[in-house]
Design a protein around this motif. Structure first.
Motif, PDB file in Angstrom:
ATOM      1  N   GLU A  70      45.886   3.143  27.225  1.00  0.00           N
ATOM      2  CA  GLU A  70      44.960   3.964  26.652  1.00  0.00           C
ATOM      3  C   GLU A  70      44.871   5.287  28.169  1.00  0.00           C
ATOM      4  N   ARG A  71      44.769   4.658  29.248  1.00  0.00           N
ATOM      5  CA  ARG A  71      44.417   5.141  30.315  1.00  0.00           C
ATOM      6  C   ARG A  71      45.428   5.659  30.883  1.00  0.00           C
TER       7      ARG A  71
ATOM      8  N   TYR B 241      48.070   6.546  28.940  1.00  0.00           N
ATOM      9  CA  TYR B 241      48.284   7.878  27.923  1.00  0.00           C
ATOM     10  C   TYR B 241      47.911   9.147  28.477  1.00  0.00           C
ATOM     11  N   ARG B 242      46.166   8.981  28.543  1.00  0.00           N
ATOM     12  CA  ARG B 242      44.986   9.883  29.162  1.00  0.00           C
ATOM     13  C   ARG B 242      45.308  10.740  30.240  1.00  0.00           C
ATOM     14  N   GLN B 243      45.948   9.963  31.505  1.00  0.00           N
ATOM     15  CA  GLN B 243      46.263  10.752  33.299  1.00  0.00           C
ATOM     16  C   GLN B 243      47.670  11.562  33.256  1.00  0.00           C
TER      17      GLN B 243
ATOM     18  N   HIS C 119      46.187  11.573  19.928  1.00  0.00           N
ATOM     19  CA  HIS C 119      45.382  12.034  20.956  1.00  0.00           C
ATOM     20  C   HIS C 119      44.803  13.016  19.381  1.00  0.00           C
TER      21      HIS C 119
ATOM     22  N   GLU D 257      46.895  15.002  31.086  1.00  0.00           N
ATOM     23  CA  GLU D 257      46.169  15.115  32.313  1.00  0.00           C
ATOM     24  C   GLU D 257      47.103  15.859  33.008  1.00  0.00           C
TER      25      GLU D 257
END
Length: 351
Positions: free
Chosen positions: A149-150, A152-154, A253, A157
């Motif tokens: 999850e982290r 993917y988020r990074q 997302h 961004e």
């Protein structure tokens, strides 16, 4: 998994407090302002490293105190376990069995499912709330998911930053190629995990909707925004539009979870009471899945869960929760939990 002792100091309204929960169901009873929810939050802090709601650490420290402390003693994985959390203004220390750790390590050791009134948003608000619910359920069942999850988020961004640069003509569209590949890789892992979660959760959810007294069947379905193996192609197909909007417009997302009652969208067709039943069924199903995947029953932290239920549904809920793990619930005296709980811990409003 079992919690034997909670001890707090300088936490919210509590100068100091101690709770020794029953292995079964413990009701924390008191009027508004007595600090019932704060004790559940202290357990959550000790098992997850964070409070119940987004806020700064300083807001959890009692007015006039320099720091707060939380100590949990219990058993996890068949072995004695002690957690300690100390928060001072600008400083945070988490310990597990005397060793300083991070919050993820706490979550991997302790398993807890939490109900607060805010989680009713699972049904009545937008997809973002349900995505978070899916991801927290996955983390509870398979703790290492948080890493994907982290990532993917990074990555998203970083891709969005490149989109903005290209939109300003400070970069070339080809610069997006490696970020598209990384995002597709991480996104596929997330979508597959959510698909696996809902596949495992759906029958558990349906059973618990029935157990809690609903005359109509409940169901949950995963609604991916794009198939995992099609994400890279989708990113490339809409690249021009993403550049124009300067944001990534396809991926996990934007996924959703359908919560249904009698085959209809519960957000539009279910009453407030029915929505509450569906949310409770989801949490109990999550607890059952955690027990299957982690090999031990989790803690169930239930805040103000009885106030809008009739006597029959209160009984059904407490008895069902008891079967899923050790239960700590808050209630007022008017909720009539004395004969439902194995132990009652009464609180007075602090002076």
């Amino acid at each position: 998994m079992r919690l034997d002792l909670l001890r707090v100091a300088g936490f919210r309204c509590h100068e100091s407090a101690e709770l020794r929960p029953d292995p079964g169901v413990t009701a924390i009873v008191g009027s508004n302002g007595s600090g019932k929810t704060s004790l559940l939050e202290a357990v959550h802090l000790g098992t997850h490293g964070v409070g119940l709601r987004p806020s700064s650490d300083a807001r959890m420290i009692r007015d006039g105190a320099d720091e707060l402390g939380v100590r949990l003693e219990g058993e996890t994985g068949g072995a004695p376990t002690v957690s300690r959390v100390r928060l001072a203004r600008g400083q945070r220390t988490l310990e597990l069995d005397g060793v300083q750790v991070d919050a993820r390590t706490l979550r991997e050791r302790w398993a807890a499912v939490i109900f607060i009134p805010d989680v009713l948003d699972l049904v009545k608000r937008g997809p973002g709330v349900r995505r978070v619910a899916m991801d927290r359920a996955i983390e509870g069942a398979w703790p290492r998911y948080e890493e994907h999850e982290r990532a993917y988020r990074q990555t998203m961004e970083q891709r969005n930053a490149v989109l903005r640069r290209v939109r300003r003509r400070e970069g070339e569209p080809a610069e997006l190629d490696p970020w598209d590949r990384q995002l597709a890789e991480h996104g596929a892992l997330i979508a597959e995990a959510r698909e696996r979660l809902v596949e495992r959760l759906a029958p558990l959810f349906a059973e618990r909707v029935e157990t809690l007294g609903s005359p109509q069947p409940g169901a949950v379905r995963y609604l991916p925004s794009v198939a995992p193996d099609a994400l890279l192609a989708a990113l490339q197909e809409r690249r021009r539009e993403d550049i124009e909007r300067q944001t990534t417009g396809v991926g996990p997302h934007l996924d959703d979870l359908a919560v249904e009652l009698a085959g209809r969208d519960a957000r539009r067709s279910a009453s407030q009471g029915e929505q509450r039943t569906l949310v409770l069924a989801f949490l109990l199903a999550q607890a059952a899945l955690m027990r299957e995947t982690r090999g031990e029953a989790p803690l169930l932290l239930l805040d103000d869960v009885l106030s809008e239920l009739d006597r029959d549904r209160r009984t059904r809920l407490v008895e069902s929760a008891r079967e899923h793990g050790q239960v700590l619930l808050t209630a007022t005296g008017a909720d009539g939990v004395d004969d439902l709980a194995d132990a009652v811990h009464a609180l007075e409003v602090p002076v």
